[in-house]
Design an enzyme around this catalytic site. Sequence first.
Site, PDB file in Angstrom:
ATOM      1  CE1 TYR A 139     -21.875   0.814   8.984  1.00 51.84           C
ATOM      2  CE2 TYR A 139     -22.218  -0.500   7.005  1.00 51.84           C
ATOM      3  CZ  TYR A 139     -21.838   0.685   7.599  1.00 51.84           C
ATOM      4  OH  TYR A 139     -21.431   1.737   6.833  1.00 51.84           O
TER       5      TYR A 139
HETATM    6  C1  UGA Z   1     -16.987  -1.524   3.538  1.00 49.64           C
HETATM    7  C2  UGA Z   1     -16.937  -0.667   4.817  1.00 49.64           C
HETATM    8  O1  UGA Z   1     -16.135  -1.277   5.798  1.00 49.64           O
HETATM    9  C3  UGA Z   1     -18.297  -0.394   5.369  1.00 49.64           C
HETATM   10  O2  UGA Z   1     -18.198   0.537   6.426  1.00 49.64           O
HETATM   11  C4  UGA Z   1     -19.154   0.117   4.249  1.00 49.64           C
HETATM   12  O3  UGA Z   1     -20.412   0.436   4.681  1.00 49.64           O
HETATM   13  C5  UGA Z   1     -19.205  -0.907   3.144  1.00 49.64           C
HETATM   14  O4  UGA Z   1     -17.889  -1.036   2.638  1.00 49.64           O
HETATM   15  C6  UGA Z   1     -20.115  -0.538   2.026  1.00 49.64           C
HETATM   16  O5  UGA Z   1     -19.757  -0.630   0.868  1.00 49.64           O
HETATM   17  O6  UGA Z   1     -21.248  -0.190   2.290  1.00 49.64           O
HETATM   18  P1  UGA Z   1     -16.643  -4.074   3.080  1.00 49.64           P
HETATM   19  O7  UGA Z   1     -17.129  -4.166   1.684  1.00 49.64           O
HETATM   20  O8  UGA Z   1     -16.791  -5.257   3.959  1.00 49.64           O
HETATM   21  O9  UGA Z   1     -17.319  -2.864   3.878  1.00 49.64           O
HETATM   22  O10 UGA Z   1     -15.117  -3.578   2.961  1.00 49.64           O
HETATM   23  P2  UGA Z   1     -13.750  -4.221   3.461  1.00 49.64           P
HETATM   24  O11 UGA Z   1     -13.711  -4.228   4.950  1.00 49.64           O
HETATM   25  O12 UGA Z   1     -12.643  -3.533   2.750  1.00 49.64           O
HETATM   26  O13 UGA Z   1     -13.855  -5.735   2.979  1.00 49.64           O
HETATM   27  C7  UGA Z   1     -13.932  -6.051   1.609  1.00 49.64           C
HETATM   28  C8  UGA Z   1     -13.924  -7.550   1.483  1.00 49.64           C
HETATM   29  O14 UGA Z   1     -12.686  -8.029   2.004  1.00 49.64           O
HETATM   30  C9  UGA Z   1     -15.010  -8.258   2.288  1.00 49.64           C
HETATM   31  O15 UGA Z   1     -15.481  -9.362   1.560  1.00 49.64           O
HETATM   32  C10 UGA Z   1     -14.300  -8.730   3.549  1.00 49.64           C
HETATM   33  O16 UGA Z   1     -14.836  -9.890   4.114  1.00 49.64           O
HETATM   34  C11 UGA Z   1     -12.915  -9.012   3.018  1.00 49.64           C
HETATM   35  N1  UGA Z   1     -11.864  -8.887   4.048  1.00 49.64           N
HETATM   36  C12 UGA Z   1     -11.711  -7.765   4.781  1.00 49.64           C
HETATM   37  C13 UGA Z   1     -10.997  -9.957   4.238  1.00 49.64           C
HETATM   38  O17 UGA Z   1     -11.128 -10.998   3.570  1.00 49.64           O
HETATM   39  N2  UGA Z   1     -10.017  -9.838   5.160  1.00 49.64           N
HETATM   40  C14 UGA Z   1      -9.843  -8.729   5.907  1.00 49.64           C
HETATM   41  O18 UGA Z   1      -8.905  -8.688   6.749  1.00 49.64           O
HETATM   42  C15 UGA Z   1     -10.715  -7.647   5.722  1.00 49.64           C
END
Ligand code: UGA
Length: 301
Positions: A139
């Site tokens: 991504y």
């Molecule tokens: C988010 C967005 O989903 C992306 O589209 C975006 O580009 C990105 O932010 C960004 O900042 O650029 P992410 O930081 O992975 O990505 O956001 P979340 O999906 O809310 O996850 C945050 C954290 O929680 C991650 O470490 C993820 O692994 C964790 N997580 C997420 C869990 O532990 N369990 C879950 O069910 C979902």
Amino acid sequence: MRYVVTGAAGFIGSHLSDALVEGGHDVVAVDCLTDYYDPAEKEENARGLDLLRIDLAEESLDLDGVDGVFHLAGQPGVRSFGEAFPLYLRRNVLATQRVFDAASTAGLRVVFASSSSIYGEAERYPTPEGTVPEPISPYGITKLACEQLARAYGLDSVALRYFTVYGPRQRPDMLFRRICDALTSGGTIEIYGTGEQSRSFTEVGDVVDATIAAMAEAPAGAVYNVGGGDEASLLEAVALLEEISGRPLDVRHLDRARGDVRRTQADVSRIRDALGWEPRVPLARGLERMWAWASARVATP
Ligand code: UGA
């Protein structure tokens, strides 16, 4: 002004469209309602907008009479290894190339959604825009490709590297939304890894302000971090939401997810100096607002 907003039925795009309409602008709301999550939820986000269902990867975008394009459509989600990759190529790289092509022909500015995930495990924190981009997810690579395409086109563009945006209407696959859903249903939240990974969580209202300011005031070709002031670990965020909701959460730990960085922390001095923007919503206040939305949503489905 008359603006095209792509991804207008999505989480950030719908808030942006609402704010533009409220500011007296005309919005051409474009979205093809992909089924990455329930399209009914997207239709609900876009209530009040007149949605144009266009698949940007193959249909053309009419930019006649338009003053600028906010390009937020795309295939989100950093956990992007495996069979979904053609979707990331199509909905991010190909769709964006076609939007850039049309905007370049029409001589229009494009403000577009890039991502903190282009940094990967960044070499320093807080991370300034000049840091070498080393994405660790497919991504993130497609998002970086979009930034490079804008440069190759010599487009009047502004790339906004959004940092983990949250708030009402957050996508159902994202962490805070899952936590809110688990709190309302009494279910379990699965945390990938220890939960000690941290993010510059950014409230969607702040993101909308930065995005509108970028269209109006940023120099052509600018690249900005749009990140929250408070960095927090996932476990800290879970504890905050438990406190705000007054309910306990059942937390289960899974393996770390591939493509998931350990830390993000935005250095926002560039956008602060250029546009006077900085995040205003502290995490605790933003989470209160999000919880109010999520709990009301369940009460009145
Ligand atoms: C988010 C967005 O989903 C992306 O589209 C975006 O580009 C990105 O932010 C960004 O900042 O650029 P992410 O930081 O992975 O990505 O956001 P979340 O999906 O809310 O996850 C945050 C954290 O929680 C991650 O470490 C993820 O692994 C964790 N997580 C997420 C869990 O532990 N369990 C879950 O069910 C979902």
